[in-house]
Design a protein around this motif. Structure first.
Motif, PDB file in Angstrom:
ATOM      1  N   GLN A  66       0.842  -1.186   0.000  1.00  0.00           N
ATOM      2  CA  GLN A  66       0.000   0.000   0.000  1.00  0.00           C
ATOM      3  C   GLN A  66       0.878   1.238   0.000  1.00  0.00           C
ATOM      4  O   GLN A  66       1.848   1.336   0.735  1.00  0.00           O
ATOM      5  CB  GLN A  66      -0.891   0.024   1.253  1.00  0.00           C
ATOM      6  N   SER A  67       0.570   2.172  -0.859  1.00  0.00           N
ATOM      7  CA  SER A  67       1.317   3.423  -0.890  1.00  0.00           C
ATOM      8  C   SER A  67       0.873   4.325   0.241  1.00  0.00           C
ATOM      9  O   SER A  67      -0.306   4.419   0.558  1.00  0.00           O
ATOM     10  CB  SER A  67       1.083   4.131  -2.228  1.00  0.00           C
ATOM     11  N   LEU A  68       1.864   4.998   0.836  1.00  0.00           N
ATOM     12  CA  LEU A  68       1.535   5.939   1.898  1.00  0.00           C
ATOM     13  C   LEU A  68       0.773   7.141   1.366  1.00  0.00           C
ATOM     14  O   LEU A  68       0.256   7.941   2.147  1.00  0.00           O
ATOM     15  CB  LEU A  68       2.820   6.394   2.603  1.00  0.00           C
ATOM     16  N   MET A  69       0.712   7.282   0.024  1.00  0.00           N
ATOM     17  CA  MET A  69      -0.039   8.383  -0.564  1.00  0.00           C
ATOM     18  C   MET A  69      -1.533   8.135  -0.461  1.00  0.00           C
ATOM     19  O   MET A  69      -2.333   9.051  -0.626  1.00  0.00           O
ATOM     20  CB  MET A  69       0.354   8.555  -2.040  1.00  0.00           C
ATOM     21  N   ARG A  78      -6.750  -7.609   2.475  1.00  0.00           N
ATOM     22  CA  ARG A  78      -5.603  -8.506   2.635  1.00  0.00           C
ATOM     23  C   ARG A  78      -4.423  -7.680   3.142  1.00  0.00           C
ATOM     24  O   ARG A  78      -4.347  -6.481   2.868  1.00  0.00           O
ATOM     25  CB  ARG A  78      -5.237  -9.192   1.310  1.00  0.00           C
ATOM     26  N   VAL A  79      -3.527  -8.312   3.867  1.00  0.00           N
ATOM     27  CA  VAL A  79      -2.372  -7.594   4.391  1.00  0.00           C
ATOM     28  C   VAL A  79      -1.098  -8.401   4.185  1.00  0.00           C
ATOM     29  O   VAL A  79      -1.118  -9.627   4.100  1.00  0.00           O
ATOM     30  CB  VAL A  79      -2.518  -7.276   5.895  1.00  0.00           C
ATOM     31  N   ASP A  80       0.032  -7.650   4.092  1.00  0.00           N
ATOM     32  CA  ASP A  80       1.353  -8.233   4.220  1.00  0.00           C
ATOM     33  C   ASP A  80       2.025  -7.504   5.382  1.00  0.00           C
ATOM     34  O   ASP A  80       1.395  -6.701   6.080  1.00  0.00           O
ATOM     35  CB  ASP A  80       2.145  -8.124   2.915  1.00  0.00           C
ATOM     36  N   LEU A  81       3.303  -7.754   5.618  1.00  0.00           N
ATOM     37  CA  LEU A  81       3.976  -7.149   6.766  1.00  0.00           C
ATOM     38  C   LEU A  81       3.992  -5.632   6.680  1.00  0.00           C
ATOM     39  O   LEU A  81       3.779  -4.932   7.682  1.00  0.00           O
ATOM     40  CB  LEU A  81       5.408  -7.688   6.858  1.00  0.00           C
ATOM     41  N   ASP A  82       4.228  -5.089   5.493  1.00  0.00           N
ATOM     42  CA  ASP A  82       4.286  -3.642   5.331  1.00  0.00           C
ATOM     43  C   ASP A  82       2.916  -3.013   5.578  1.00  0.00           C
ATOM     44  O   ASP A  82       2.798  -1.992   6.265  1.00  0.00           O
ATOM     45  CB  ASP A  82       4.780  -3.292   3.927  1.00  0.00           C
ATOM     46  N   THR A  83       1.874  -3.627   5.016  1.00  0.00           N
ATOM     47  CA  THR A  83       0.517  -3.105   5.206  1.00  0.00           C
ATOM     48  C   THR A  83       0.122  -3.145   6.674  1.00  0.00           C
ATOM     49  O   THR A  83      -0.477  -2.201   7.196  1.00  0.00           O
ATOM     50  CB  THR A  83      -0.489  -3.920   4.373  1.00  0.00           C
ATOM     51  N   MET A  84       0.445  -4.233   7.352  1.00  0.00           N
ATOM     52  CA  MET A  84       0.109  -4.335   8.771  1.00  0.00           C
ATOM     53  C   MET A  84       0.810  -3.246   9.574  1.00  0.00           C
ATOM     54  O   MET A  84       0.218  -2.643  10.487  1.00  0.00           O
ATOM     55  CB  MET A  84       0.491  -5.713   9.305  1.00  0.00           C
ATOM     56  N   SER A  85       2.057  -2.961   9.233  1.00  0.00           N
ATOM     57  CA  SER A  85       2.794  -1.906   9.929  1.00  0.00           C
ATOM     58  C   SER A  85       2.118  -0.558   9.730  1.00  0.00           C
ATOM     59  O   SER A  85       1.976   0.234  10.669  1.00  0.00           O
ATOM     60  CB  SER A  85       4.236  -1.848   9.419  1.00  0.00           C
ATOM     61  N   LEU A  98      -1.304 -13.180   9.897  1.00  0.00           N
ATOM     62  CA  LEU A  98      -0.833 -11.885  10.374  1.00  0.00           C
ATOM     63  C   LEU A  98      -1.829 -11.248  11.348  1.00  0.00           C
ATOM     64  O   LEU A  98      -1.442 -10.676  12.363  1.00  0.00           O
ATOM     65  CB  LEU A  98      -0.584 -10.950   9.194  1.00  0.00           C
ATOM     66  N   LEU A  99      -3.111 -11.352  11.030  1.00  0.00           N
ATOM     67  CA  LEU A  99      -4.119 -10.772  11.911  1.00  0.00           C
ATOM     68  C   LEU A  99      -4.095 -11.456  13.282  1.00  0.00           C
ATOM     69  O   LEU A  99      -4.160 -10.793  14.324  1.00  0.00           O
ATOM     70  CB  LEU A  99      -5.504 -10.896  11.279  1.00  0.00           C
TER      71      LEU A  99
END
Length: 246
Positions: free
Chosen positions: A4-7, A32-39, A67-68
């Motif tokens: 996910q972009s921080l924008m 859906r999430v990955d490690l970066d999205t969860m952070s 992850l959840l």
């Protein structure tokens, strides 16, 4: 899964839910999430001082599920979506009076709503007061009668006593059933079936070709009712909640 972009916003603040429960409540935007999205989600919750975050996850992604759970999200509901087409409907002869709701019906509808949805995620979360959960659905049916839904059908006795209700909406020619509730004293009399069939007929009359309905995975009686009226499973997602500090 792309990061996910921080924008772009990763979550949204839910003003209505926050005001209603007197908590700061948000909802994650991705399913859906990955490690970066969860952070990013965790940082957003911290920065926004979120008390409770909703996450609606795709049920078929093991990475998201793991992850959840690892980040201590609580599984509070399975979100079942069912769908049927409206090309042909079976003959339908109601045995009770079915009509559009009147403003004077609202007090009775609110009482039914307060006792009809104890299987939903708000009650199973365990952190929302039961009385506020009851009021949530009472408010929902009242708002539905005031224009939030396109139609609210009620089943009544000859005396005018309301037996049950169903709400219907149309979005871009897609029909949706929102709330269905039957007073406990009338359960087992086929009131729910008659209300669903009336809703389907009304949507068909409006030119709608298909209709969807969402129900909790633990609400087996509702799923059976919709299956008996021609609905088939469309999708499954899981609702998770997490509170700040977990």
């Amino acid at each position: 899964m792309s990061h996910q972009s921080l924008m772009h916003p990763i979550c949204e603040f839910l003003q209505w839910d926050s005001d209603f429960f007197s908590l700061r409540i948000g909802k994650a935007i991705p399913n859906r999430v990955d490690l970066d999205t969860m952070s990013q989600i965790k940082n957003w919750c911290k920065n926004e001082s979120i008390d409770c975050l909703y996450f609606l996850s795709d049920a078929d992604d093991p990475v998201t599920t793991h992850l959840l759970l690892h980040h201590q999200f609580d599984l509070v509901d399975a979100r079942m979506t069912l769908e049927r087409d409206l090309i042909i409907l079976p003959p339908f002869e109601p045995s009770t009076t079915l009509r559009l709701a009147h403003e004077e019906d609202i007090p009775q509808l609110k009482q039914i709503a307060k006792h009809s949805y104890h299987h939903t995620r708000y009650y199973f979360d365990g952190r929302f007061p039961v009385e506020r959960c009851d009021d949530l659905y009472a408010t929902w049916i009242e708002r539905s009668c005031q224009g939030y839904a396109d139609a609210v059908w009620v089943a009544t006795e000859d005396s005018g006593a309301v037996q049950g209700f169903i709400t219907c909406s149309i979005h871009e020619m897609q029909g949706e059933i929102g709330l269905l509730g039957v007073a406990s004293k009338y359960s087992g009399r086929g009131i729910g079936h008659q209300l669903v069939m009336r809703a389907l007929s009304w949507l068909q009359e409006k030119g709608v070709k298909s209709v969807k309905v969402v129900t909790p995975g633990r609400n087996i009686p509702a799923q059976r009712l919709y299956q008996r009226t021609g609905f088939l499973s469309h999708s499954l997602r899981h609702w998770y909640h997490i509170v700040t500090g977990k």
